[in-house]
Scaffold this motif. Structure first.
Motif, PDB file in Angstrom:
ATOM      1  N   UNK A   1       0.845  -1.187   0.000  1.00 55.41           N
ATOM      2  CA  UNK A   1       0.000   0.000   0.000  1.00 55.41           C
ATOM      3  C   UNK A   1       0.882   1.239   0.000  1.00 55.41           C
ATOM      4  N   UNK A   2       0.515   2.269  -0.758  1.00 54.42           N
ATOM      5  CA  UNK A   2       1.208   3.556  -0.618  1.00 54.42           C
ATOM      6  C   UNK A   2       0.761   4.227   0.680  1.00 54.42           C
ATOM      7  N   UNK A   3       1.089   5.487   0.860  1.00 51.39           N
ATOM      8  CA  UNK A   3       0.682   6.205   2.061  1.00 51.39           C
ATOM      9  C   UNK A   3      -0.840   6.161   2.182  1.00 51.39           C
ATOM     10  N   UNK A   4      -1.331   5.483   3.232  1.00 55.06           N
ATOM     11  CA  UNK A   4      -2.754   5.185   3.364  1.00 55.06           C
ATOM     12  C   UNK A   4      -3.175   5.334   4.817  1.00 55.06           C
ATOM     13  N   UNK A   5      -4.477   5.494   5.088  1.00 53.39           N
ATOM     14  CA  UNK A   5      -4.955   5.578   6.474  1.00 53.39           C
ATOM     15  C   UNK A   5      -4.575   4.339   7.273  1.00 53.39           C
ATOM     16  N   UNK A   6      -4.274   4.551   8.543  1.00 49.89           N
ATOM     17  CA  UNK A   6      -3.774   3.475   9.395  1.00 49.89           C
ATOM     18  C   UNK A   6      -4.798   2.354   9.556  1.00 49.89           C
ATOM     19  N   UNK A   7      -6.097   2.672   9.636  1.00 51.36           N
ATOM     20  CA  UNK A   7      -7.082   1.605   9.801  1.00 51.36           C
ATOM     21  C   UNK A   7      -7.147   0.712   8.574  1.00 51.36           C
ATOM     22  N   UNK A   8      -6.986   1.303   7.375  1.00 47.54           N
ATOM     23  CA  UNK A   8      -6.957   0.492   6.149  1.00 47.54           C
ATOM     24  C   UNK A   8      -5.715  -0.392   6.132  1.00 47.54           C
ATOM     25  N   UNK A   9      -4.570   0.172   6.518  1.00 42.65           N
ATOM     26  CA  UNK A   9      -3.324  -0.590   6.547  1.00 42.65           C
ATOM     27  C   UNK A   9      -3.425  -1.743   7.541  1.00 42.65           C
ATOM     28  N   UNK A  10      -4.012  -1.499   8.723  1.00 38.86           N
ATOM     29  CA  UNK A  10      -4.159  -2.566   9.706  1.00 38.86           C
ATOM     30  C   UNK A  10      -5.031  -3.692   9.206  1.00 38.86           C
ATOM     31  N   UNK A  11      -6.111  -3.360   8.509  1.00 35.15           N
ATOM     32  CA  UNK A  11      -6.993  -4.390   7.969  1.00 35.15           C
ATOM     33  C   UNK A  11      -6.295  -5.198   6.890  1.00 35.15           C
ATOM     34  N   UNK A  12      -5.575  -4.512   5.986  1.00 34.79           N
ATOM     35  CA  UNK A  12      -4.868  -5.220   4.912  1.00 34.79           C
ATOM     36  C   UNK A  12      -3.755  -6.089   5.481  1.00 34.79           C
ATOM     37  N   UNK A  13      -3.018  -5.582   6.472  1.00 32.13           N
ATOM     38  CA  UNK A  13      -1.951  -6.377   7.083  1.00 32.13           C
ATOM     39  C   UNK A  13      -2.510  -7.656   7.693  1.00 32.13           C
ATOM     40  N   UNK A  14      -3.652  -7.563   8.367  1.00 31.62           N
ATOM     41  CA  UNK A  14      -4.251  -8.754   8.949  1.00 31.62           C
ATOM     42  C   UNK A  14      -4.680  -9.752   7.903  1.00 31.62           C
ATOM     43  N   UNK A  15      -5.236  -9.285   6.798  1.00 34.75           N
ATOM     44  CA  UNK A  15      -5.700 -10.204   5.751  1.00 34.75           C
ATOM     45  C   UNK A  15      -4.522 -10.843   5.026  1.00 34.75           C
ATOM     46  N   UNK A  16      -3.444 -10.066   4.819  1.00 34.53           N
ATOM     47  CA  UNK A  16      -2.264 -10.624   4.161  1.00 34.53           C
ATOM     48  C   UNK A  16      -1.627 -11.710   5.029  1.00 34.53           C
TER      49      UNK A  16
END
Length: 494
Positions: free
Chosen positions: A324-339
């Motif tokens: 992800x490029x520079x993105x909101x932290x809640x979106x990054x946390x959700x994507x990190x968990x799914x990855x």
């Protein structure tokens, strides 16, 4: 089933390659125009175009590729014959990129990245193939052995869109000025333009020592108002240009899971981005060993962060591992968990971190204050008061930075994943899967030994290879290693 016939690149590849050489041909034509007039320039240009088309036609005719059950073979026979074998089971990614000329002609570039010995031995590029062929190749080369025949048979099947993990919103482009990677874009553009003009003027003999001196005198004689206005204009252009650069590189950024059922680690993670040049980067989900989050103080204030993957055997990792490029932290946390195939919701290890001992805070304060204080005393002894005042002010500014560096220290362990965080001006946080840990290393300097601290390094076969948990208490470091790999550590403790 292995393919029985070799395949060639698209016939448009000759036009694409000739277009890439057009700049050189125009320069040659301009030179002929200056030396011999219009007819000479036209003849030189036409001869160059004909030779370029002939050369690229021969290269197209003498290149072929064949996909077998266990490998892809690239053959070149222009002057010397060369054969490149890339084992399919060692392929780490198949990237698809499309520049503007490729998009106009309906073709694309396929780049194969694999773990293999030797320089460029694990790489192969097909420039250019049709879009349908590029999708077919990615499905075949990244599919599991038991599914490879089915993937090879689906030549006409449209690409599976998969499960959408994230899509960049237009308001994310406004985060670009917070990152140093985009804010310096105007300086890079101005520097490149001035360098190109200087080289062109030097080649044409337009730049002489006298003209450069006169140009410098004219610039020095400009009114201060104009100089201040130029600087203000450049400062105003910096955030605007950074937003434009962010949009060009990350236009319609999407991250998807393809080939699996959502969080299935047998699938592929595909990131697509770009406006002028559209690039599709694929990562084998099963080879992702963790994620890495990076931000700076301005990004932390805005609640945004960048996300990357830790992948084994990945070439060009700094570019290809970006999730992800520079993105909101809640979106990054959700994507990190799914990855990382974690339960739904943000990962607790991203927010709930265990602080490090107070000795780690004292160590950061002493490392921040002692060098400038020593330099201040030396400056005072030499009678340099202004230098002493400046260094003393620097010491005062370094104190809150040392406190923030301690606040950012932390680690967490949820039974399946290990998280570690450090840094302040460039903070980074790493989350790795327990199964990715290949070994431990305990590091202890003389000052750490006196403070009862130790650095625990987790050896991982991905990314930088090792990630440190900095300044832990000695007993805490051993306990943490034992919790993650009890079979390795317990015998040593006994």
């Amino acid at each position: 089933m292995s393919e029985s016939l070799s395949r060639r690149l698209s016939g448009w590849t000759m036009i694409v390659r000739a277009g890439r050489e057009m700049g050189t041909l125009l320069f040659a034509g301009a030179t002929g125009l200056l030396l011999g007039g219009l007819s000479t320039g036209l003849y030189v240009t036409m001869a160059g175009v004909a030779m370029s088309l002939l050369h690229n036609a021969v290269k197209w005719a003498t290149f072929s590729y064949t996909v077998h059950d266990d490998r892809i073979v690239l053959r070149r026979a222009l002057i010397g014959r060369s054969v490149t074998n890339i084992p399919i089971d060692r392929i780490r990614g198949v990237d698809i990129s499309t520049t503007l000329p490729h998009r106009v002609l309906g073709v694309t570039v396929v780049h194969i990245d694999a773990a293999a010995a030797g320089e460029n031995a694990g790489e192969g590029t097909l420039n250019a193939v049709s879009r349908a062929e590029a999708v077919r190749l990615r499905q075949v080369l990244l599919s599991r052995p038991q599914n490879r025949n089915d993937a090879a048979a689906t030549v006409a099947r449209p690409p599976r869109r998969g499960v959408l993990y994230a899509r960049a919103l237009p308001r994310w482009y406004l985060y670009a000025p917070l990152s140093g990677a985009y804010i310096l874009t105007p300086f890079a553009l101005v520097g490149s333009l001035l360098g190109a003009l200087y080289n062109l003027g030097d080649d044409l003999g337009l730049l002489t020592e006298r003209r450069l001196a006169r140009l410098g005198q004219d610039a020095a004689g400009l009114p201060p108002v104009l100089a201040i206005g130029a600087v203000a204009l450049l400062l105003l252009a910096m955030p605007i240009a950074s937003v434009v650069a962010y949009a060009l590189f990350n236009w319609d950024f999407t991250l998807r899971a393809v080939g699996g059922e959502g969080g299935d680690r047998d699938g592929t993670i595909v990131a697509e981005r770009g406006l002028i040049t559209r690039r599709s980067v694929s990562l084998e989900h099963g080879r992702i060993r963790g994620v890495e989050l990076r931000d700076n103080p301005l990004e932390r204030l805005a609640g945004v962060v960048r996300l990357g993957a830790l992948v084994t055997g990945l070439g060009d990792s700094e570019h290809r591992r970006r999730l992800l490029p520079t993105s909101p932290r809640d979106v990054v946390g959700d994507v990190a968990g799914r990855v990382l195939a974690a339960p739904a919701g943000p990962l607790p290890v991203l927010t709930t971190l265990t602080p490090h001992p107070a000795a780690a805070r004292r160590r950061r304060i002493s490392r921040a204050l002692l060098p400038p204080l020593a330099a201040t005393l030396i400056a005072l002894a030499m009678g340099r008061l202004l230098v002493a005042y400046g260094i003393g002010a620097l010491a005062l500014l370094s104190f809150p930075l040392a406190l923030d560096r301690y606040r950012q220290l932390g680690h967490a362990n949820d039974g399946s994943r290990l998280a570690m965080r450090s840094g302040s001006l460039r903070r980074h946080q790493v989350v790795i899967d327990h199964r990715a840990v290949l070994g431990w290393e305990l590091r202890q300097s003389l000052f750490q030994r006196r403070a009862g601290l130790v650095t625990l390094v987790a050896g991982v076969g991905a990314g930088r290879g090792g990630y440190p948990v900095i300044d832990l208490a000695e007993e805490e470091a051993l306990t943490l290693a034992q919790e993650i790999t009890p079979r390795w550590v317990t015998p040593f403790l006994a």
